[in-house]
Design a protein around this motif. Sequence first.
Motif, mmCIF file in Angstrom:
data_model
loop_
_atom_site.group_PDB
_atom_site.id
_atom_site.type_symbol
_atom_site.label_atom_id
_atom_site.label_comp_id
_atom_site.label_asym_id
_atom_site.label_seq_id
_atom_site.Cartn_x
_atom_site.Cartn_y
_atom_site.Cartn_z
ATOM 1 N N TRP A 114 -7.299 2.767 4.007
ATOM 2 C CA TRP A 114 -7.187 1.438 3.100
ATOM 3 C C TRP A 114 -6.758 0.644 4.417
ATOM 4 O O TRP A 114 -7.455 -0.697 4.543
ATOM 5 N N LYS A 165 1.030 -1.432 0.321
ATOM 6 C CA LYS A 165 -0.335 0.079 -0.298
ATOM 7 C C LYS A 165 1.019 1.185 -0.296
ATOM 8 O O LYS A 165 0.918 2.304 -1.205
ATOM 9 N N ARG A 183 -9.616 0.048 6.705
ATOM 10 C CA ARG A 183 -10.424 -0.766 6.035
ATOM 11 C C ARG A 183 -10.252 -2.634 6.068
ATOM 12 O O ARG A 183 -11.608 -3.452 6.527
ATOM 13 N N ASP A 184 -8.811 -2.454 5.654
ATOM 14 C CA ASP A 184 -9.138 -3.744 6.175
ATOM 15 C C ASP A 184 -8.450 -4.341 7.087
ATOM 16 O O ASP A 184 -8.400 -5.621 7.593
ATOM 17 N N LEU A 207 -5.322 8.619 1.928
ATOM 18 C CA LEU A 207 -6.087 7.183 1.353
ATOM 19 C C LEU A 207 -5.422 5.996 1.821
ATOM 20 O O LEU A 207 -6.121 5.039 2.222
#
Length: 202
Positions: free
Chosen positions: A185, A61, A188-189, A181
């Motif tokens: 990200w 990421k 969310r994971d 972002l």
Amino acid sequence: MYFFDWLDHIDKIAFTFIHKDMSARWLDFIMLLLRNQYTWIPIYMFMLYWTYQLDRPTGLKFLCLTLLCFAITDFTSGGILKYHFERLRPCYDEDMTTVIRGIIGCGGKYSFPSSHAANHFGLATFWFFTVLHLKQQRWHWLWLWAFSIGLAQVYVGKHFPLDIVGGGTLGIFSGLCMFKLFEAWVKRDYDKYLKNPSLSLP
């Protein structure tokens, strides 16, 4: 309109001071070195090594958003804004003919905003806040790194100071967006893992 004329006048005074009045032969070499992309290969290698130390999903990421940040700042500054504002580089500006020292080639015609400043302030911002988020470490040297490159661009005559300010502003905004972002990200994971612990932790 008067305000922009005044701003342009102040900008050119600042440029003259940095490019000419602040100049010294021993500084010429250092400033040319600072703006050379190959000078900073050790920093990029260090960041790759640092990324490798992260767990694989987080590292991927981080790497993807680093590349995206650079792509956004470079394309926006060089491919869009320069042709929108059409501000001449100092070496193409008739007001600067007696000021330019000619220690480096002129390059492209337009200068606002500086792509060097946008790219490096973008990376510095994204890296600074991501490292702070993941490791609680404050890498203040990143700001010095970006600032020194911006200063070198003015010193060698490639840009006016406001070009650096404009590029830096674009870079900081882009870097913050990439950090938010990244943060979303990762969160969310992690939330997906909490809902289903059988999944591997990102």
